[in-house]
Scaffold this motif. Sequence first.
Motif, short mmCIF file in Angstrom:
data_model
loop_
_atom_site.label_atom_id
_atom_site.label_comp_id
_atom_site.label_asym_id
_atom_site.label_seq_id
_atom_site.Cartn_x
_atom_site.Cartn_y
_atom_site.Cartn_z
N GLU A 25 30.10 -8.66 -7.20
CA GLU A 25 30.08 -7.39 -6.49
C GLU A 25 30.21 -7.58 -4.97
N LEU A 26 29.70 -8.67 -4.49
CA LEU A 26 29.69 -8.92 -3.04
C LEU A 26 30.78 -9.90 -2.59
N LYS A 27 31.62 -10.31 -3.51
CA LYS A 27 32.60 -11.35 -3.22
C LYS A 27 33.55 -10.94 -2.08
N ASP A 28 34.04 -9.70 -2.09
CA ASP A 28 34.98 -9.26 -1.05
C ASP A 28 34.33 -9.25 0.33
N LEU A 29 33.13 -8.70 0.39
CA LEU A 29 32.39 -8.66 1.65
C LEU A 29 32.05 -10.08 2.13
N ALA A 30 31.62 -10.91 1.21
CA ALA A 30 31.26 -12.28 1.55
C ALA A 30 32.47 -13.07 2.05
N GLU A 31 33.61 -12.83 1.41
CA GLU A 31 34.82 -13.54 1.82
C GLU A 31 35.23 -13.14 3.24
N GLU A 32 35.11 -11.86 3.54
CA GLU A 32 35.45 -11.38 4.88
C GLU A 32 34.50 -11.98 5.93
N GLU A 33 33.21 -11.97 5.64
CA GLU A 33 32.23 -12.53 6.56
C GLU A 33 32.44 -14.03 6.74
N MET A 34 32.76 -14.70 5.67
CA MET A 34 32.95 -16.14 5.72
C MET A 34 34.18 -16.49 6.57
N LEU A 35 35.25 -15.75 6.42
CA LEU A 35 36.45 -16.01 7.20
C LEU A 35 36.22 -15.72 8.69
N THR A 36 35.51 -14.63 8.97
CA THR A 36 35.20 -14.30 10.36
C THR A 36 34.36 -15.39 11.01
N ALA A 75 27.24 -16.32 3.52
CA ALA A 75 28.42 -15.72 2.90
C ALA A 75 28.97 -16.63 1.81
N LYS A 76 28.87 -17.92 2.04
CA LYS A 76 29.32 -18.89 1.03
C LYS A 76 28.50 -18.75 -0.25
N GLU A 77 27.19 -18.55 -0.09
CA GLU A 77 26.32 -18.38 -1.26
C GLU A 77 26.59 -17.05 -1.97
N MET A 78 26.94 -16.02 -1.20
CA MET A 78 27.19 -14.70 -1.79
C MET A 78 28.50 -14.65 -2.55
N MET A 79 29.35 -15.65 -2.38
CA MET A 79 30.64 -15.67 -3.08
C MET A 79 30.44 -15.74 -4.60
N ASN A 80 29.29 -16.18 -5.06
CA ASN A 80 29.01 -16.27 -6.50
C ASN A 80 28.77 -14.90 -7.13
N ASP A 81 28.38 -13.94 -6.31
CA ASP A 81 28.12 -12.59 -6.81
C ASP A 81 29.43 -11.80 -6.82
#
Length: 128
Positions: A69-80, A61-67
Amino acid sequence: MFQKLEGVEKRYEELNKLISDPEIISNQSEWKKLMKEHSSIEDVVFKFREYKDTQKTFEEAKEMMNDPELKDLAEEEMLTAKDKLPILEEELKILLIPKDPNDDNNVICEIRSGAGRRRGCFICGNFV
């Protein structure tokens, strides 16, 4: 702590191979001993694998934060995952506490009333 967990996981894999071996299965006393050890470390191994999966999810999820389009989803997964990691770590610490060797022994406990006192049922509270 994590080195010990890696060792427990490695032993669990060894036990999986050993308890499947026909030679060990034919020796029932050895097989029972290995099965008992297998079941005693199984919870620790499953919790450790859950911890590793959650850690991996956090890193991905940390790596996906750079994208963008996927930033919102990645942020949610990362926080969880970030919230779940300390909980899993505490559960692992509890699971690593050594077991009391007397845990497997049977105990008989007799409760008697004292002199001059009425006897009562411990469960329902009725007096005899």
